[in-house]
Scaffold this motif. Structure first.
Motif, PDB file in Angstrom:
ATOM      1  N   PRO A  66       0.831  -1.202   0.000  1.00  0.00           N
ATOM      2  CA  PRO A  66       0.000   0.000   0.000  1.00  0.00           C
ATOM      3  C   PRO A  66       0.872   1.260   0.000  1.00  0.00           C
ATOM      4  N   GLU A  67       0.309   2.336  -0.477  1.00  0.00           N
ATOM      5  CA  GLU A  67       1.011   3.615  -0.398  1.00  0.00           C
ATOM      6  C   GLU A  67       1.117   3.998   1.073  1.00  0.00           C
ATOM      7  N   THR A  68       2.297   4.439   1.481  1.00  0.00           N
ATOM      8  CA  THR A  68       2.516   4.854   2.873  1.00  0.00           C
ATOM      9  C   THR A  68       2.964   6.312   2.894  1.00  0.00           C
ATOM     10  N   CYS A  69       3.135   6.836   4.088  1.00  0.00           N
ATOM     11  CA  CYS A  69       3.657   8.199   4.202  1.00  0.00           C
ATOM     12  C   CYS A  69       5.043   8.309   3.568  1.00  0.00           C
ATOM     13  N   SER A  70       5.831   7.241   3.665  1.00  0.00           N
ATOM     14  CA  SER A  70       7.219   7.275   3.198  1.00  0.00           C
ATOM     15  C   SER A  70       7.426   6.780   1.779  1.00  0.00           C
ATOM     16  N   PHE A  71       6.593   5.821   1.330  1.00  0.00           N
ATOM     17  CA  PHE A  71       6.850   5.182   0.041  1.00  0.00           C
ATOM     18  C   PHE A  71       5.579   4.981  -0.781  1.00  0.00           C
ATOM     19  N   LYS A  72       5.753   5.066  -2.083  1.00  0.00           N
ATOM     20  CA  LYS A  72       4.706   4.719  -3.051  1.00  0.00           C
ATOM     21  C   LYS A  72       5.367   3.812  -4.084  1.00  0.00           C
ATOM     22  N   SER A  93      -0.334   4.440   7.432  1.00  0.00           N
ATOM     23  CA  SER A  93       0.692   4.895   8.361  1.00  0.00           C
ATOM     24  C   SER A  93       1.266   3.671   9.068  1.00  0.00           C
ATOM     25  N   GLU A  94       2.531   3.387   8.811  1.00  0.00           N
ATOM     26  CA  GLU A  94       3.162   2.224   9.432  1.00  0.00           C
ATOM     27  C   GLU A  94       3.354   2.422  10.932  1.00  0.00           C
ATOM     28  N   SER A  95       3.492   3.650  11.379  1.00  0.00           N
ATOM     29  CA  SER A  95       3.680   3.881  12.810  1.00  0.00           C
ATOM     30  C   SER A  95       2.356   3.782  13.578  1.00  0.00           C
ATOM     31  N   LEU A  96       1.259   4.188  12.944  1.00  0.00           N
ATOM     32  CA  LEU A  96      -0.054   4.143  13.604  1.00  0.00           C
ATOM     33  C   LEU A  96      -0.847   2.883  13.270  1.00  0.00           C
ATOM     34  N   LEU A  97      -0.399   2.139  12.255  1.00  0.00           N
ATOM     35  CA  LEU A  97      -1.079   0.917  11.779  1.00  0.00           C
ATOM     36  C   LEU A  97      -2.522   1.177  11.375  1.00  0.00           C
ATOM     37  N   LYS A  98      -2.723   2.278  10.632  1.00  0.00           N
ATOM     38  CA  LYS A  98      -4.052   2.597  10.111  1.00  0.00           C
ATOM     39  C   LYS A  98      -3.913   3.568   8.945  1.00  0.00           C
ATOM     40  N   ILE A 100      -4.441   7.022   7.138  1.00  0.00           N
ATOM     41  CA  ILE A 100      -4.591   8.425   7.514  1.00  0.00           C
ATOM     42  C   ILE A 100      -4.596   9.280   6.249  1.00  0.00           C
ATOM     43  N   LEU A 101      -5.076  10.502   6.370  1.00  0.00           N
ATOM     44  CA  LEU A 101      -5.021  11.429   5.237  1.00  0.00           C
ATOM     45  C   LEU A 101      -3.569  11.653   4.847  1.00  0.00           C
ATOM     46  N   ARG A 102      -3.305  11.708   3.568  1.00  0.00           N
ATOM     47  CA  ARG A 102      -1.936  11.952   3.086  1.00  0.00           C
ATOM     48  C   ARG A 102      -1.379  13.225   3.702  1.00  0.00           C
ATOM     49  N   GLN A 103      -2.221  14.223   3.848  1.00  0.00           N
ATOM     50  CA  GLN A 103      -1.780  15.513   4.399  1.00  0.00           C
ATOM     51  C   GLN A 103      -1.452  15.436   5.895  1.00  0.00           C
ATOM     52  N   ASP A 104      -1.872  14.361   6.563  1.00  0.00           N
ATOM     53  CA  ASP A 104      -1.564  14.194   7.983  1.00  0.00           C
ATOM     54  C   ASP A 104      -0.246  13.456   8.232  1.00  0.00           C
ATOM     55  N   CYS A 105       0.436  13.071   7.160  1.00  0.00           N
ATOM     56  CA  CYS A 105       1.749  12.445   7.313  1.00  0.00           C
ATOM     57  C   CYS A 105       2.733  13.484   7.838  1.00  0.00           C
ATOM     58  N   PRO A 106       3.741  13.050   8.583  1.00  0.00           N
ATOM     59  CA  PRO A 106       4.738  14.006   9.082  1.00  0.00           C
ATOM     60  C   PRO A 106       5.389  14.778   7.931  1.00  0.00           C
ATOM     61  N   ILE A 107       5.480  16.074   8.073  1.00  0.00           N
ATOM     62  CA  ILE A 107       6.016  16.897   6.982  1.00  0.00           C
ATOM     63  C   ILE A 107       7.517  16.697   6.792  1.00  0.00           C
TER      64      ILE A 107
END
Length: 121
Positions: A66-72, A93-98, A100-107
């Motif tokens: 799946p697309e993650t905050c870090s990788f696509k 989100s691999e850290s939250l295991l759920k 999340i909105l792409r915009q809520d990923c750590p900047i």
């Protein structure tokens, strides 16, 4: 006569999986040495126990990349993995295991587009 009919019905079940395995390109069978995150020790087994959660939907075969905050991933091996996938606009989100909105990923974590990034077992 009945035995030969049964064998004829069974033949595609034996022949086609063998044919498919031979015809798959080598990169479809993921070599773990291609992992863009070499510090990763384990894949996530199933972060969606019981239900998919608010930001994901149930599908028959969601895959393992799946697309993650870090990788696509540009491509992914055709394994089924979990039965949930994030809905449009959400990433895993691999850290939250759920999801999340792409915009809520750590900047401070830019998303990288890579050949393959496998998340799920």
């Amino acid at each position: 006569m009945m035995c030969s009919s049964f064998l004829l019905l069974l033949l595609p079940a034996i022949y086609f999986p063998a044919l498919m395995a031979e015809s798959l390109p080598l990169e479809t069978i993921l070599g773990h040495d291609k992992n863009p995150d070499p510090t990763r020790e384990k894949y996530i087994w199933n972060p969606f126990p019981g239900n998919c959660g608010l930001n994901a939907s149930m599908v028959p075969c969601a895959g393992v990349c799946p697309e993650t905050c870090s990788f696509k991933s540009e491509k992914c091996p055709q394994y089924c993995g979990v039965n949930c996938e994030c809905i449009d606009g959400y990433v895993f989100s691999e850290s939250l295991l759920k999801c999340i909105l792409r915009q809520d990923c750590p900047i401070n974590i830019p998303q990288q587009v890579v050949e393959t990034y496998r998340v799920f077992q």
